[in-house]
Design a protein around this motif. Structure first.
Motif, PDB file in Angstrom:
ATOM      1  N   ALA A  65       0.837  -1.205   0.000  1.00  0.00           N
ATOM      2  CA  ALA A  65       0.000   0.000   0.000  1.00  0.00           C
ATOM      3  C   ALA A  65       0.870   1.253   0.000  1.00  0.00           C
ATOM      4  O   ALA A  65       0.554   2.242  -0.683  1.00  0.00           O
ATOM      5  CB  ALA A  65      -0.935  -0.008   1.199  1.00  0.00           C
ATOM      6  N   PHE A  66       1.976   1.214   0.733  1.00  0.00           N
ATOM      7  CA  PHE A  66       2.893   2.349   0.745  1.00  0.00           C
ATOM      8  C   PHE A  66       3.548   2.537  -0.625  1.00  0.00           C
ATOM      9  O   PHE A  66       3.705   3.666  -1.101  1.00  0.00           O
ATOM     10  CB  PHE A  66       3.952   2.147   1.840  1.00  0.00           C
ATOM     11  N   LEU A  67       3.936   1.438  -1.279  1.00  0.00           N
ATOM     12  CA  LEU A  67       4.488   1.535  -2.634  1.00  0.00           C
ATOM     13  C   LEU A  67       3.468   2.108  -3.608  1.00  0.00           C
ATOM     14  O   LEU A  67       3.808   2.920  -4.474  1.00  0.00           O
ATOM     15  CB  LEU A  67       4.952   0.164  -3.115  1.00  0.00           C
ATOM     16  N   LEU A  68       2.219   1.705  -3.479  1.00  0.00           N
ATOM     17  CA  LEU A  68       1.151   2.232  -4.329  1.00  0.00           C
ATOM     18  C   LEU A  68       0.956   3.728  -4.078  1.00  0.00           C
ATOM     19  O   LEU A  68       0.774   4.507  -5.021  1.00  0.00           O
ATOM     20  CB  LEU A  68      -0.147   1.467  -4.068  1.00  0.00           C
ATOM     21  N   LEU A  69       1.038   4.147  -2.823  1.00  0.00           N
ATOM     22  CA  LEU A  69       0.924   5.563  -2.477  1.00  0.00           C
ATOM     23  C   LEU A  69       2.089   6.367  -3.065  1.00  0.00           C
ATOM     24  O   LEU A  69       1.885   7.464  -3.607  1.00  0.00           O
ATOM     25  CB  LEU A  69       0.877   5.730  -0.958  1.00  0.00           C
ATOM     26  N   ILE A  70       3.292   5.826  -3.009  1.00  0.00           N
ATOM     27  CA  ILE A  70       4.453   6.507  -3.577  1.00  0.00           C
ATOM     28  C   ILE A  70       4.302   6.669  -5.094  1.00  0.00           C
ATOM     29  O   ILE A  70       4.559   7.738  -5.652  1.00  0.00           O
ATOM     30  CB  ILE A  70       5.752   5.740  -3.240  1.00  0.00           C
ATOM     31  N   ALA A  71       3.873   5.605  -5.776  1.00  0.00           N
ATOM     32  CA  ALA A  71       3.709   5.658  -7.228  1.00  0.00           C
ATOM     33  C   ALA A  71       2.625   6.657  -7.626  1.00  0.00           C
ATOM     34  O   ALA A  71       2.799   7.432  -8.576  1.00  0.00           O
ATOM     35  CB  ALA A  71       3.383   4.271  -7.776  1.00  0.00           C
ATOM     36  N   ALA A  72       1.507   6.667  -6.918  1.00  0.00           N
ATOM     37  CA  ALA A  72       0.420   7.602  -7.227  1.00  0.00           C
ATOM     38  C   ALA A  72       0.864   9.047  -6.982  1.00  0.00           C
ATOM     39  O   ALA A  72       0.561   9.944  -7.785  1.00  0.00           O
ATOM     40  CB  ALA A  72      -0.810   7.276  -6.388  1.00  0.00           C
ATOM     41  N   THR A  73       1.594   9.280  -5.897  1.00  0.00           N
ATOM     42  CA  THR A  73       2.090  10.622  -5.600  1.00  0.00           C
ATOM     43  C   THR A  73       3.075  11.094  -6.668  1.00  0.00           C
ATOM     44  O   THR A  73       3.012  12.241  -7.117  1.00  0.00           O
ATOM     45  CB  THR A  73       2.765  10.651  -4.215  1.00  0.00           C
ATOM     46  N   LEU A  74       3.963  10.219  -7.090  1.00  0.00           N
ATOM     47  CA  LEU A  74       4.928  10.576  -8.128  1.00  0.00           C
ATOM     48  C   LEU A  74       4.219  10.922  -9.437  1.00  0.00           C
ATOM     49  O   LEU A  74       4.552  11.910 -10.091  1.00  0.00           O
ATOM     50  CB  LEU A  74       5.919   9.440  -8.349  1.00  0.00           C
ATOM     51  N   LEU A  76       1.097  12.015  -9.811  1.00  0.00           N
ATOM     52  CA  LEU A  76       0.382  13.286  -9.643  1.00  0.00           C
ATOM     53  C   LEU A  76       1.342  14.477  -9.673  1.00  0.00           C
ATOM     54  O   LEU A  76       1.029  15.511 -10.273  1.00  0.00           O
ATOM     55  CB  LEU A  76      -0.420  13.278  -8.348  1.00  0.00           C
ATOM     56  N   LEU A  77       2.503  14.345  -9.069  1.00  0.00           N
ATOM     57  CA  LEU A  77       3.480  15.434  -9.095  1.00  0.00           C
ATOM     58  C   LEU A  77       4.042  15.662 -10.494  1.00  0.00           C
ATOM     59  O   LEU A  77       4.236  16.807 -10.912  1.00  0.00           O
ATOM     60  CB  LEU A  77       4.614  15.156  -8.106  1.00  0.00           C
ATOM     61  N   LEU A  78       4.288  14.578 -11.238  1.00  0.00           N
ATOM     62  CA  LEU A  78       4.744  14.732 -12.621  1.00  0.00           C
ATOM     63  C   LEU A  78       3.678  15.393 -13.484  1.00  0.00           C
ATOM     64  O   LEU A  78       3.982  16.261 -14.309  1.00  0.00           O
ATOM     65  CB  LEU A  78       5.108  13.372 -13.211  1.00  0.00           C
ATOM     66  N   ALA A  83       1.878  20.187 -16.290  1.00  0.00           N
ATOM     67  CA  ALA A  83       0.806  21.153 -16.518  1.00  0.00           C
ATOM     68  C   ALA A  83       1.326  22.575 -16.335  1.00  0.00           C
ATOM     69  O   ALA A  83       0.895  23.504 -17.030  1.00  0.00           O
ATOM     70  CB  ALA A  83      -0.353  20.889 -15.560  1.00  0.00           C
ATOM     71  N   GLN A  84       2.282  22.752 -15.443  1.00  0.00           N
ATOM     72  CA  GLN A  84       2.861  24.070 -15.212  1.00  0.00           C
ATOM     73  C   GLN A  84       3.845  24.464 -16.312  1.00  0.00           C
ATOM     74  O   GLN A  84       3.880  25.619 -16.729  1.00  0.00           O
ATOM     75  CB  GLN A  84       3.577  24.111 -13.851  1.00  0.00           C
TER      76      GLN A  84
END
Length: 112
Positions: A65-74, A76-78, A83-84
């Motif tokens: 679950a932590f690995l999934l959270l890290i991948a989703a966060t990465l 979203l940040l990319l 977009a910027q």
């Protein structure tokens, strides 16, 4: 007789991704490749999470679950960063790396 040749059609998607990895900026084929890689990573982690739930191992569930959270966060940040900053065209990257033929450089400068 003047033949206008589109440089975009001469470049395959694989070449555009390689060019996107070497040149400044991110082009559209490179971003599509990154998105598909993140989708495959998410699917693999989701399957691993399902297997962890079936094994009833709380440490394994927490880890995946932590690995999934890290991948989703990465991802979203990319997405936010691109977009910027925006995407760069393949032709622009070729001009930056001086890979465009001389006759097409003049046409590209006139277009800008």
């Amino acid at each position: 007789m003047e033949v206008k040749q589109s440089n975009k059609s001469d470049i395959s998607s694989a070449q555009a991704v390689l060019l996107g990895a070497l040149a400044p900026g991110v082009n559209n084929p490179t971003w599509n490749t990154i998105k598909s890689a993140f989708v495959m990573l998410g699917l693999c982690l989701a399957v691993m999470l399902g297997l962890a739930f079936s094994a009833s191992d709380s440490w394994l569930i927490l880890h995946v679950a932590f690995l999934l959270l890290i991948a989703a966060t990465l991802f979203l940040l990319l997405s936010w960063f691109l977009a910027q900053t925006g995407l760069v065209s393949v032709e622009h990257q070729m001009r930056e790396m001086d890979l465009m033929p001389n006759d097409l450089k003049g046409q590209a400068k006139k277009a800008n």
